[in-house]
Scaffold this motif. Sequence first.
Motif, mmCIF file in Angstrom:
data_model
loop_
_atom_site.group_PDB
_atom_site.id
_atom_site.type_symbol
_atom_site.label_atom_id
_atom_site.label_comp_id
_atom_site.label_asym_id
_atom_site.label_seq_id
_atom_site.Cartn_x
_atom_site.Cartn_y
_atom_site.Cartn_z
ATOM 1 N N GLN A 38 2.129 -3.787 -5.841
ATOM 2 C CA GLN A 38 1.653 -3.809 -4.456
ATOM 3 C C GLN A 38 2.663 -4.584 -3.625
ATOM 4 O O GLN A 38 2.838 -5.792 -3.815
ATOM 5 C CB GLN A 38 0.277 -4.470 -4.386
ATOM 6 C CG GLN A 38 -0.363 -4.423 -3.027
ATOM 7 C CD GLN A 38 -1.720 -5.079 -3.012
ATOM 8 O OE1 GLN A 38 -2.017 -5.968 -3.790
ATOM 9 N NE2 GLN A 38 -2.581 -4.638 -2.104
ATOM 10 N N ARG A 42 0.541 -3.720 1.577
ATOM 11 C CA ARG A 42 0.554 -2.290 1.303
ATOM 12 C C ARG A 42 -0.454 -1.931 0.217
ATOM 13 O O ARG A 42 -1.145 -2.786 -0.338
ATOM 14 C CB ARG A 42 1.961 -1.880 0.853
ATOM 15 C CG ARG A 42 3.065 -2.257 1.824
ATOM 16 C CD ARG A 42 3.093 -1.338 3.027
ATOM 17 N NE ARG A 42 3.470 0.003 2.675
ATOM 18 C CZ ARG A 42 4.719 0.420 2.527
ATOM 19 N NH1 ARG A 42 5.718 -0.425 2.675
ATOM 20 N NH2 ARG A 42 4.985 1.683 2.222
ATOM 21 N N LYS B 107 -4.237 3.947 0.880
ATOM 22 C CA LYS B 107 -3.283 2.898 1.222
ATOM 23 C C LYS B 107 -3.951 1.605 1.646
ATOM 24 O O LYS B 107 -3.276 0.586 1.805
ATOM 25 C CB LYS B 107 -2.347 3.384 2.327
ATOM 26 C CG LYS B 107 -1.434 4.501 1.867
ATOM 27 C CD LYS B 107 -0.398 4.842 2.918
ATOM 28 C CE LYS B 107 0.547 5.900 2.348
ATOM 29 N NZ LYS B 107 1.621 6.243 3.291
#
Lengths: 112, 115
Positions: A38, A42, B107
């Motif tokens: 990650q 994000r 996301k």
Amino acid sequence: SQTIHQWPATLVQPVGSPLSLECTVEGTSNPNLYWYRQAAGRGLQLLFYSVGIGQISSEVPQNLSASRPQDRQFILSSKKLLLSDSGFYLCAWTPKGWNEQFFGPGTRLTVL
Amino acid sequence: AQTVTQSQPEMSVQEAETVTLSCTYDTSESNYYLFWYKQPPSRQMILVIRQEAYKQQNATENRFSVNFQKAAKSFSLKISDSQLGDTAMYFCAFYDRGGSEKLVFGKGMKLTVNP
């Protein structure tokens, strides 16, 4: 009860140095195991997953690799780190035939 | 391939109010699971709620409930009586029962609960 461990919690490494992140799961057998990365702010990018010892599926071609030397141990490695490898690395597991993933506490990697 | 879309990158809400987080997904499968995960500032990923596609009844967990619209491929999360501790990143995820043993994540969206 089941527990998932990741270490180290934080790591600062120079560019070009090797990497080894470890994940272990307790209290279960033959789990599916997953490595995610990650980037700051994000979403989660699946890097590798494993359905058994020695079985590794790669999702993203890059300079990282994964291994599963034991049933409940999952290792993320690199021979030479890049700046772009910086991020938060999460390990997760799920019992066979189940769907919910259980996440470890993560490792924050900074490559300088 | 399945995809999960969270179109709102960020939202804010006042404490005690209700907020809805949206998620859409794309799949040709009929048998699957949907999840909402929460990632607070500690970065520990926590399951908030799970929905099985074959169940018409919307899942509920205390202040958290979903609006699952299978035909529209929509899976929104409603948080009632928002609390400061709800401040987190929220991720929608999809699992195909008959496919690969992977979760497909959106996301994420950042929710801030203001006092």
